[in-house]
Enzyme design. Structure first.
Site, mmCIF file in Angstrom:
data_model
loop_
_atom_site.group_PDB
_atom_site.id
_atom_site.type_symbol
_atom_site.label_atom_id
_atom_site.label_comp_id
_atom_site.label_asym_id
_atom_site.label_seq_id
_atom_site.Cartn_x
_atom_site.Cartn_y
_atom_site.Cartn_z
ATOM 1 N N HIS A 156 6.956 4.848 8.655
ATOM 2 C CA HIS A 156 7.934 3.937 9.249
ATOM 3 C C HIS A 156 8.961 4.695 10.080
ATOM 4 O O HIS A 156 10.025 4.171 10.381
ATOM 5 C CB HIS A 156 8.655 3.133 8.158
ATOM 6 C CG HIS A 156 7.794 2.090 7.502
ATOM 7 N ND1 HIS A 156 6.736 2.411 6.698
ATOM 8 C CD2 HIS A 156 7.835 0.729 7.541
ATOM 9 C CE1 HIS A 156 6.164 1.296 6.256
ATOM 10 N NE2 HIS A 156 6.803 0.267 6.747
ATOM 11 N N LEU A 197 -3.115 -9.814 9.690
ATOM 12 C CA LEU A 197 -2.738 -8.394 9.650
ATOM 13 C C LEU A 197 -3.832 -7.552 10.325
ATOM 14 O O LEU A 197 -4.752 -7.065 9.664
ATOM 15 C CB LEU A 197 -2.544 -7.988 8.191
ATOM 16 C CG LEU A 197 -1.603 -6.814 7.924
ATOM 17 C CD1 LEU A 197 -1.194 -6.784 6.478
ATOM 18 C CD2 LEU A 197 -2.179 -5.503 8.369
ATOM 19 N N GLU A 243 2.862 -9.900 13.386
ATOM 20 C CA GLU A 243 2.959 -10.165 11.947
ATOM 21 C C GLU A 243 4.389 -10.562 11.579
ATOM 22 O O GLU A 243 5.338 -9.843 11.909
ATOM 23 C CB GLU A 243 2.545 -8.909 11.162
ATOM 24 C CG GLU A 243 1.068 -8.574 11.361
ATOM 25 C CD GLU A 243 0.742 -7.101 11.126
ATOM 26 O OE1 GLU A 243 1.584 -6.388 10.563
ATOM 27 O OE2 GLU A 243 -0.347 -6.681 11.534
ATOM 28 N N GLN A 265 4.665 -4.271 13.874
ATOM 29 C CA GLN A 265 5.808 -4.271 12.950
ATOM 30 C C GLN A 265 6.527 -2.919 12.870
ATOM 31 O O GLN A 265 7.745 -2.882 12.760
ATOM 32 C CB GLN A 265 5.334 -4.715 11.570
ATOM 33 C CG GLN A 265 6.403 -5.345 10.739
ATOM 34 C CD GLN A 265 5.812 -6.144 9.590
ATOM 35 O OE1 GLN A 265 5.383 -5.582 8.599
ATOM 36 N NE2 GLN A 265 5.786 -7.455 9.729
ATOM 37 N N PHE A 266 5.775 -1.851 12.935
ATOM 38 C CA PHE A 266 6.333 -0.495 13.001
ATOM 39 C C PHE A 266 5.397 0.330 13.872
ATOM 40 O O PHE A 266 4.182 0.125 13.827
ATOM 41 C CB PHE A 266 6.422 0.146 11.606
ATOM 42 C CG PHE A 266 7.563 -0.345 10.780
ATOM 43 C CD1 PHE A 266 8.825 0.225 10.877
ATOM 44 C CD2 PHE A 266 7.378 -1.407 9.912
ATOM 45 C CE1 PHE A 266 9.876 -0.247 10.109
ATOM 46 C CE2 PHE A 266 8.429 -1.892 9.142
ATOM 47 C CZ PHE A 266 9.689 -1.307 9.250
ATOM 48 N N GLU A 278 -3.778 -5.046 13.734
ATOM 49 C CA GLU A 278 -3.070 -4.580 14.923
ATOM 50 C C GLU A 278 -3.956 -4.439 16.156
ATOM 51 O O GLU A 278 -3.520 -4.734 17.271
ATOM 52 C CB GLU A 278 -2.352 -3.262 14.643
ATOM 53 C CG GLU A 278 -1.061 -3.411 13.843
ATOM 54 C CD GLU A 278 -1.258 -3.643 12.357
ATOM 55 O OE1 GLU A 278 -2.395 -3.511 11.882
ATOM 56 O OE2 GLU A 278 -0.271 -3.943 11.665
HETATM 57 C C1 LIG Z 1 -1.539 -1.556 9.171
HETATM 58 C C2 LIG Z 1 -0.224 -2.091 8.690
HETATM 59 N N1 LIG Z 1 0.345 -3.101 9.342
HETATM 60 C C3 LIG Z 1 1.513 -3.614 8.937
HETATM 61 C C4 LIG Z 1 2.157 -3.088 7.851
HETATM 62 C C5 LIG Z 1 3.492 -3.677 7.374
HETATM 63 N N2 LIG Z 1 3.232 -4.370 6.114
HETATM 64 C C6 LIG Z 1 3.432 -3.756 4.935
HETATM 65 S S1 LIG Z 1 2.831 -4.666 3.662
HETATM 66 C C7 LIG Z 1 2.343 -5.905 4.694
HETATM 67 C C8 LIG Z 1 1.681 -7.108 4.126
HETATM 68 C C9 LIG Z 1 0.527 -6.702 3.274
HETATM 69 O O1 LIG Z 1 -0.043 -7.841 2.734
HETATM 70 P P1 LIG Z 1 -1.176 -7.727 1.656
HETATM 71 O O2 LIG Z 1 -2.298 -6.904 2.191
HETATM 72 O O3 LIG Z 1 -1.511 -9.094 1.235
HETATM 73 O O4 LIG Z 1 -0.535 -6.895 0.466
HETATM 74 P P2 LIG Z 1 0.700 -7.309 -0.456
HETATM 75 O O5 LIG Z 1 1.908 -6.743 0.199
HETATM 76 O O6 LIG Z 1 0.734 -8.776 -0.553
HETATM 77 O O7 LIG Z 1 0.417 -6.646 -1.754
HETATM 78 C C10 LIG Z 1 2.637 -5.601 6.003
HETATM 79 C C11 LIG Z 1 2.359 -6.476 7.144
HETATM 80 C C12 LIG Z 1 1.544 -2.011 7.217
HETATM 81 N N3 LIG Z 1 2.104 -1.416 6.160
HETATM 82 N N4 LIG Z 1 0.359 -1.546 7.634
#
Ligand SMILES: Cc1ncc(C[n+]2csc(CCOP(=O)(O)OP(=O)(O)O)c2C)c(N)n1
Ligand SMILES: Cc1ncc(C[n+]2csc(CCOP(=O)(O)OP(=O)(O)O)c2C)c(N)n1
Ligand SMILES: [Mg+2]
Ligand SMILES: [Mg+2]
Lengths: 326, 358, 326, 358
Positions: C129, C58, C29, C82-83, C60
């Site tokens: 995180h 998105l 990601e 990512q984490f 994993e």
């Molecule tokens: C399972 C997971 N993978 C990666 C992340 C890191 N991360 C945080 S927000 C995000 C993007 C989320 O996109 P979206 O679902 O469109 O929500 P938005 O932030 O646009 O509101 C990512 C990759 C996470 N929090 N959870």
């Protein structure tokens, strides 16, 4: 009192829990009409109906996640994962949510759920059906981890797990499901979750095990007795939170520790027991701590699985090694 | 070849970006106060966001996810829900949380790194912010199942992002919700981006509403910058859910005007021009235009409102900043209902060590 | 030679690996246009294009699973999660597939992939995180687990991980990403994966750590030296397969062992190290084995996280305890 | 409300259960030998299944998943694929595996609990059976991505069951396949049951083909008991995939006439009447009827074929039974490319202990 198998004891505990508390809900793949692939949930649907006994779609992460939602609402879900080999998909939900719902909300929302799952080797199953992942769950703060090794302990511990206000991982050794039989009163009495059980007292060496390995360990202790070695056998039963005192106390008396685990050696729960004794009981030890464990290889397929799992001979060899120290 | 099933995705917009009505107003809008309330909630949300970002920029808050430009989604949700319903949010629904009674101070505590921010005095059954994307969806099914089992006329709203729709948990949850016909409404807060990943790299699906088709549940799109439409659509599907009509999915099409979070710099991956274009469609201006044109809202009202919101948010910020951190060992206390011997020892050890005892 | 930060060293290693081997593919990601949320993959897209630097949806589990498919086809995917807090969704794929593809096909299909993920606490991040799940991965047979603690080791170990013919979990401590800086030659030289590094020689006590805890541990060793205690500091770097010999050898010389780990105590990797020493080095010990670790609680939110993580004071206290034995 | 997207699911059947043609034959069927080959492969598969079940019943094989009644799905797949394509199977595609050159002996070794059964002498790049349901889907995306990156005109066929469509991995994989337009074809082997869970408790979706809609890729249904249709549909979507046209999903509607596995007793949860009804639709009889009516197939051909298949399967079984288990320590040898010191020691310890050394 009647003699039942371990899996029947699980079934009795589930029935008892559902009878005594309408908040108990059983869910999982094939737990309804089929009564579970091992019959652990047999009869529940007939007794308690579709509202409380839910066949789920095939989706382990969601089974765990739905249980979390139910638990947050005050239900007491008992989710079955058909085999522990498929419980890995639940780790994210159990670790990132179930284990910390109470902590992160300062107790506003809680997660009184049980995740039951049969596992372990020795039934000549197809791959992924012989897993022993207890150490993974035991590493997760906020989860309790229980593994019964007899019908009576399965009954008493499962009842306590269901009544516990926090999430409990309840791992059932398939190898013992039918062969381990014993008297179970079905009186609704739970067994404490934070206590180890001394199954056999002894003075020369402490053998610590859990789950299916208890059977091999007791057999080894029996044979050792014939050779004049008195082994104390401890069933930790609840891996987390661990009753360290019972183990330390035993080692203080015997001076020798052999931990037996079916899971791969490295980072297994045996390491934790060894580390605790090396930390708090070291000065009592007269011999190195032995771990008799599965190897750090993938569990082989059925044809050679018996060479992977610790057996009586390997346990005895481990004991001989610690006994060779004066 | 015969056709065995057909599906279509509807899109609802009531108020166009210009402030023009393009569809009949829903019943609730007959009362201008209702529309003003929606507007006020959006302004409060935007004010809160700005303050939170400012606090972060000055080192007084942790990483923060602003909802700039997406206020209509959260506020539409907050307005459509009843107090007895339960919100299972993602992390950009500050507006809905505020409307449901989570205090601005609690929100700041959470984003400031204090667990007490999740111990809402208000909606006791609402879930806190969910950081692992998509993992909240199965919880919503569980909560909704609880309502169904207890035969309560309540519903759950679960919010996920566009990125979250790629995550297996969401698909599993939608499908289970469908099988069990639970009273859950899934809102896809489609702001076009998942950090740096635009929608077209997130999925080949032309709408996110069609994720519902896989689960066999109703799915539809709504203009997520049109708070009237969001509230209206959600009220309809929530009513259906409470009445035993089962779950649905609503894709709210909006745009993330801010960086992903304060830790992000969106200029690395998207054009300013794109952002500017979307400023023309943001939710506050169109409702303000409409209200002003109808004579429901004046410049004076606006100024008073901005002052009120500013004051409320400042007060919350002060209260937050004045809250000392928890006693360090507090993090032991909610691990389990009762502290096991093991942990009690660790807790005692920590306290002793901090006192310099051996 | 120039001085770079740990995250820049990761970036250099990725560039080098992609330059030397067209089979290396980076996916995850935000790894493309954005260059990774920590900039670990910065510049890769410009250099190697969209075919070899893939921004993923998105998801994993699928990121891990797709990497397995690519690896089975002879590619050398380097997947970023990512984490580590979101890597739990990958455990199923890594355990049930990546780790055993070679074993179950007798070597016909293999899985030369790397799963990179930043983690650990101390950056005042939002929840999930700050995770340290290395022990979970280290328990899984068929996986290698590597955690660098300096720019040079990040560079050399990551290159070796990518060149390794088997799956490697590469966990990067975010706390060190920018503050840990050092000379990196960028000469393409890998560091061996099966070796621990003695970062500081000493005679009185052996301190074993990895990842971010190395920094605290070295600081503690420095302070201890001022007090006249010479601590040997070992960075295990590769947790699995573990270079046990270096640790045993050190303990044979010092007679005392303190293991420092940020992860929760129970079933952490420190338990494994303690257990190995209690098994093979016990007779050399003059004091109990100390573990200075995170507590068995959920990592608290940012405001109190520093009380959770072992710091120099706690490490020194642990050393004092083992030094109190003659 | 405006409509922003529409979808429809097509169903293909060429040969009805009665043996009647209900649609034009595809080009390949102009050659009767092609149809006979499909029939032979189905009979071989059924013979293999029967033998495997018999071996299990007599304690000489592990738990086995029969494909009784579903032969047309596997054989249609096997026939449509090219040797250079890669099969990523679930655990009920024995027919496809046999057609691709996996030997019956290898299959028995696998089901008998011997890793060497996965070391196919034949299709070296095919994946072995996948037991964790649905977890194979992302692998297929990876393999297909490899083909795309190397610009090879090859495709992947990934098979999952109806139950598997509920699993997050499958949804994630379909979506990624769509975004990257990889040459992967997902076949949902819909046999109506996931152990004891019937389709209507698995999902509220009326077809499983519509799982494709969520991923934005083409999805269609085929009569999974009509081997001509299965082969024909798969040839079409595989050709499209190889030509860069991207992934698709094909739901093959069939029925599990057997127990779930030899460890299962389906009478616990489904009516005999339902099973009987489905015997009337099974794939062999309809093709036999068609071939016989056209004079392409005789009783004599059938007898010869049964003998041939029986002989082949018996030979494989004998070869399997004559294979001694691996040397115990063999399970160490493929853990890594090279045995780390750690493991070498464990291996040596095991060997020593088995020799009775301390
Ligand atoms: C399972 C997971 N993978 C990666 C992340 C890191 N991360 C945080 S927000 C995000 C993007 C989320 O996109 P979206 O679902 O469109 O929500 P938005 O932030 O646009 O509101 C990512 C990759 C996470 N929090 N959870
Ligand atoms: C992830 C996972 N969960 C549970 C199981 C146990 N299990 C094996 S097959 C099966 C049902 C599969 O149903 P379906 O996908 O329809 O395939 P079929 O068996 O009908 O071919 C289940 C639940 C498993 N193998 N993997
Ligand atoms: Mg988004
Ligand atoms: Mg099925």
């Amino acid at each position: 009192m009647s003699e039942v198998s371990l899996v029947q004891a699980v079934n009795l505990a589930l029935k008892r829990a559902m009878a005594e508390d309408p908040r108990v809900i059983v869910l999982g793949e094939d737990v309804g009409v089929d009564g579970g692939v091992f019959r652990a949930t047999e009869g529940l649907l007939a007794l308690y109906g579709e509202e409380r006994v839910l066949d789920t779609p095939l989706a382990e992460a969601a089974i765990a996640g739905v249980a979390i939602g139910l638990a947050a609402q005050g239900f007491r879900p008992v989710a079955e994962i058909q085999f522990t080999g498929f419980a890995y998909s639940c780790i994210d939900q159990m670790l990132n949510h179930a284990s910390r719902l109470r902590t992160r909300t300062c107790g506003r929302l809680t997660c009184p759920m049980v995740l039951r799952s049969p596992g372990g080797g020795g039934i000549r199953a197809i791959e992924h059906h012989s897993e022993s992942p207890e150490a993974i769950f035991a590493h997760i703060p906020g989860l309790k981890v229980v593994i019964p090794s007899s019908a009576a302990r399965a009954y008493g511990l499962l009842l306590s797990a269901i009544r516990d206000p926090d999430p409990v991982i309840f791992l059932e050794p398939t190898r013992l499901y039918r062969v381990s039989r014993g008297e179970v009163a079905d009186d609704g009495a739970g067994l404490p979750l934070e206590r180890s059980f001394i199954l056999r007292p002894g003075t020369d060496v402490t053998l610590v095990a859990w789950g299916a390995m208890i059977r091999e360990t007791l057999a080894a202790a029996q044979q050792l007795a014939d050779e004049g070695i008195e082994a104390e056998v401890i069933d930790v039963a609840t891996l987390k939170p661990l009753d360290t005192a019972t183990i330390l106390d035993s080692v203080a008396r015997t001076g020798r520790l052999v931990v037996v685990q079916e899971a791969p050696l490295t980072c297994g729960f045996g390491a934790e027991i060894a580390a605790r004794v090396a930390g708090r009981g070291l000065m009592n030890l007269v011999a190195p701590i032995e771990r008799v464990a599965g190897y750090d290889t993938v569990m082989p397929y059925a044809r050679t699985e018996t060479f992977y799992m610790p057996d009586t001979a390997r346990i005895m060899a481990g004991v001989q090694r610690v006994m060779s120290y004066a | 070849m015969t056709t065995v099933a057909t599906f279509s995705i509807a899109f609802t917009r009531i108020l166009a970006p210009s402030g023009e009505l393009v569809a009949p107003l829903p019943a609730f809008a007959a009362d201008p106060a209702e529309l003003v309330a929606l507007f006020r909630a959006m302004v409060l949300t935007r004010t809160f966001d700005a303050k939170a970002v400012a606090l972060q920029r000055t080192g007084r808050l942790g990483t923060y996810a602003s909802s700039l430009g997406q206020e209509a989604v959260a506020v539409g949700i907050g307005a459509a829900m009843r107090p007895a319903d339960v919100l299972v949010p993602s992390f950009r629904e500050h507006g809905a949380q505020l409307m449901r009674g989570v205090s601005a101070k609690e929100l700041l505590l959470f984003w400031g790194g204090d667990e007490r921010g999740n111990d809402f005095a208000g909606p006791r059954e609402d879930f806190p912010v969910c950081v692992p994307v998509g993992s909240n969806a199965p919880h919503a099914v569980g909560v909704a199942l609880a309502f169904r089992l207890r035969k309560e006329k309540r519903a759950v709203v679960c919010v996920v992002g566009d990125g979250a729709t790629s995550k297996g948990d969401v698909a599993e949850a939608l499908n289970m919700a469908g099988v069990w016909k639970v009273p859950a409404v899934f809102v896809v807060n489609n702001n076009g981006w998942a950090i740096s990943v635009p929608l077209e790299r997130q999925t080949a699906a032309v709408t996110l509403a069609q994720k519902a088709v896989a689960a066999g549940i109703p799915g539809e799109q709504v203009d997520g910058n049109d708070v009237i439409a969001v509230r209206s659509v959600l009220e309809r599907v929530l009513a259906r859910a409470r009445d035993g009509g089962g779950p649905s999915l609503v894709e709210a099409v909006t745009y993330r005007l801010s960086d992903h979070t304060t830790a992000d710099d969106a200029r690395r991956y998207r054009d300013d021009a794109e952002v500017s274009r979307h400023w023309a469609e943001e939710p506050l201006v169109r409702l303000r235009t409409y209200l002003t044109q109808r004579g429901i809202w004046t410049k004076q009202d606006e100024e008073t409102l901005l002052q009120e919101c500013g004051r409320a948010v400042e007060e919350a910020a002060s209260a937050y900043l004045a809250t000392p951190p928890r006693e360090p060992a507090a993090f032991f206390d909610h691990t389990f209902a009762a502290l096991p011997a093991d942990l009690a020892e660790q807790r005692a050890g920590m306290t002793a060590e901090r006192r310099g005892e051996p």
